[in-house]
Design an enzyme around this catalytic site. Structure first.
Site, short mmCIF file in Angstrom:
data_model
loop_
_atom_site.label_atom_id
_atom_site.label_comp_id
_atom_site.label_asym_id
_atom_site.label_seq_id
_atom_site.Cartn_x
_atom_site.Cartn_y
_atom_site.Cartn_z
N PRO A 19 -21.22 -20.97 -34.48
CA PRO A 19 -22.12 -22.11 -34.70
C PRO A 19 -21.98 -23.18 -33.64
O PRO A 19 -20.96 -23.31 -33.00
CB PRO A 19 -21.69 -22.66 -36.06
CG PRO A 19 -20.42 -22.03 -36.35
CD PRO A 19 -20.26 -20.80 -35.53
N CYS A 20 -23.08 -23.92 -33.51
CA CYS A 20 -23.18 -24.77 -32.35
C CYS A 20 -22.83 -26.24 -32.56
O CYS A 20 -22.72 -26.95 -31.59
CB CYS A 20 -24.58 -24.64 -31.80
SG CYS A 20 -25.84 -24.36 -33.01
N GLN A 21 -22.63 -26.71 -33.80
CA GLN A 21 -22.56 -28.18 -33.93
C GLN A 21 -21.49 -28.81 -33.04
O GLN A 21 -21.70 -29.84 -32.45
CB GLN A 21 -22.50 -28.68 -35.37
CG GLN A 21 -21.45 -28.16 -36.30
CD GLN A 21 -21.83 -26.87 -36.97
OE1 GLN A 21 -22.27 -25.93 -36.34
NE2 GLN A 21 -21.61 -26.78 -38.27
N TYR A 43 -20.47 -27.88 -30.18
CA TYR A 43 -20.79 -27.85 -28.75
C TYR A 43 -22.04 -28.63 -28.41
O TYR A 43 -22.25 -28.98 -27.28
CB TYR A 43 -21.06 -26.42 -28.28
CG TYR A 43 -19.99 -25.44 -28.61
CD1 TYR A 43 -18.66 -25.75 -28.39
CD2 TYR A 43 -20.32 -24.20 -29.14
CE1 TYR A 43 -17.67 -24.84 -28.70
CE2 TYR A 43 -19.33 -23.29 -29.44
CZ TYR A 43 -18.01 -23.60 -29.22
OH TYR A 43 -17.05 -22.71 -29.51
#
Ligand SMILES: C[S@@+](CC[C@H](N)C(=O)[O-])C[C@H]1O[C@@H](n2cnc3c(N)ncnc32)[C@H](O)[C@@H]1O
Length: 493
Positions: free
Chosen positions: A131-133, A135
């Site tokens: 998941p990206c949060q 980054y």
């Protein structure tokens, strides 16, 4: 069929593309053995979609599926006969779990069960993206100065992906992430370089050649930016830029030639993406206003004020790619549905409806989204910051203009619609879930489970399926080439 395992599967955008790839004989090239995801609504979406695919595969009756997604039947009325059987089969492959060190034994056990004993396993692919949060650029700016950032376990979820690479050694992997990964830092360390370094020392000594899907270059000559895929270059009506790594296991690298995605013949615009969507009006939600206003009079005055606005350099509309539009329309269309599903607009405060109306009018005149500060002052809300140069609020509202691909649809679309204002002033509203799904290139028969905010959240999280289909086609060709080599060498031996 090549098996795939999908980590952090979300609503299944990446999976959808891979699942639709067919080989030359018209058979599906991939079969999803397991999707891992922690969100319960996303898991419901995954199960439902896997049921649809299972019905397609066995040639079952699709009618109940269409009745369910169009709201004609409830879930208990649907869960019968062929549909129920397909659902039970599909359910086995969707695993709701929070990936992390604690749950590794459970996850490993499930993968072991699905893949079968090591000596009987053929070639398969691992897909998905941590998941990206942690980054994402937006996520980071909110965390500036936060000492716990370095210890946030979300920052290191990529290790779950690497753990599975090390333990189960897929032939190929596809790892997706936000562009912010390239510039993200943990202390002095670049997160991207840390991930690349960790990929070089996987447990069990397995290693991968990391390739770009858009730049054909020797591994040592690939720059970090070469991993960025611009979705709009590949027939997706949205400027979504993501980092995607393709890993090929080192022992077979010499058998699998490098290949890159073919660019589309031009963009697919918002106009092309929204073609055929019926015009709908938003309801008004009520919140007690701080100051009583006659919004109808404000709107009339604002529309009069902007009548003379013309862009000094109105741009020529982009020329859409004829083939790209045809492929896109072909991909999303569903003739079994009489009307689009999940196309009811959310309600907005009357003040926002007026802003949307005026901003959409302005966008038509300018050929681009106006800045919030371009609005007549009577439409500025009470936020004290709005209008001051440099405040992020000035960009809080955005009209998606007709003749270009949309800006990135992000999961924040679930919070409010200010960034996704419909270009048609007469509709004066933000995008519906179906419109956002169109911009993400989800087929019209793709249903998102859960309340509307959760549906938006899922749509915004996904890899555009039309892009992932093209990636899946490359991966299928690569694995197919390998298969042929292996068969040839068996014959020679
Ligand atoms: C960017 S989305 C993935 C999108 C997906 N690849 C697609 O194409 O639809 C990331 C997903 O990871 C899930 N997730 C986040 N942390 C997780 C964890 N520890 N275990 C399992 N899933 C997780 C989120 O719920 C979210 O759905």
């Amino acid at each position: 069929m090549f098996p795939i395992i999908d980590l952090f599967a979300g609503p299944g955008g990446l999976n959808e593309g891979f699942s639709s790839v067919k080989d030359e004989a018209g058979n599906y090239a991939f079969k999803t053995l397991a999707s891992f995801e922690m969100d319960s609504f996303a898991c419901q979406t995954l199960r439902l979609r896997a049921t649809y695919r299972e019905l397609l595969r066995i040639g079952g009756d699709l009618q109940p599926y269409f009745e369910y997604i169009s709201g004609a039947k409830t879930w208990p009325e649907t869960l019968k006969g062929d549909f129920k059987e397909a659902y039970m089969a599909a359910k086995q492959h969707v695993y709701r779990v929070e990936l992390g060190e604690e749950n590794r034994p459970k996850v490993d056990e499930h993968i072991e069960l699905q893949l079968g004993p090591e000596d009987t396993r053929g070639d398969w692919a691992l897909i998905g993206g941590p998941p990206c949060q942690a980054y994402s650029l937006a996520g980071r700016s909110r965390r500036t100065g936060d000492e716990n950032f370095a210890f946030d376990h979300k920052h290191f979820l990529y290790r779950e992906y690497l753990h599975i690479l090390g333990k189960f050694k897929p032939t190929i992997f596809v790892m997706e992430n936000v562009k912010g990964l390239l510039s993200s830092k943990n202390g002095d360390q670049s997160m991207f370089q840390t991930i690349l370094a960790d990929l070089k020392r996987l447990p069990s000594g397995v290693s991968y050649e990391i390739r770009s899907l858009v730049v054909d270059a020797e591994p040592n000559d690939i720059a970090p930016n070469d991993f960025i895929i611009r979705s709009e270059d590949y027939g997706v009506p949205q400027k979504r830029h993501r980092v995607i790594l393709l890993g090929v296991r080192s022992d077979v690298v010499h058998l699998i030639p490098r290949q890159v995605l073919n660019k589309a013949d031009g963009p697919v615009t918002v106009r092309a993406a929204l073609r055929g969507m019926p015009a709908v009006q938003a309801e008004t939600s009520y919140r007690k206003p701080k100051i009583a206003q006659d919004w109808s009079a404000v709107q009339t005055a604002a529309l009069r004020d902007i009548r003379s606005v013309e862009s000094p350099s109105k741009l020529e509309p982009l020329k859409p790619g004829a083939k790209a539009v045809e492929s896109y329309v072909d991909w999303i269309s569903e003739t079994e549905l009489n009307e689009p599903i999940q196309h009811n607009p959310r309600a907005h405060m009357v003040s926002d409806l007026v802003r949307y109306r005026v901003m959409a009018e302005l966008a038509q005149r300018l050929g681009k989204s106006p800045k919030y500060t371009d609005l007549p002052p009577s439409l500025h809300p009470e936020h004290r910051n709005i209008g001051k140069v440099g405040t992020p609020f000035t960009d809080r509202f955005r009209v998606q203009v007709w003749d270009t691909p949309a800006t990135t649809v992000v999961s924040h679309i679930s919070k409010d619609g200010h960034y996704y204002i419909h270009p048609d002033p007469r509709q004066a509203r933000s995008f519906t879930v179906r419109e956002a799904a169109r911009l993400q290139s989800f087929p019209d028969n793709y249903f998102f489970e859960g309340p509307r905010t959760q549906q938006f959240h899922q749509v915004g999280n996904a890899v555009p399926p039309l892009l992932s289909k093209q990636i899946g086609e490359l991966v299928a060709q690569m694995l197919g080439t390998l298969d042929i080599h292996k068969k040839d060498s068996e014959v020679t031996a």
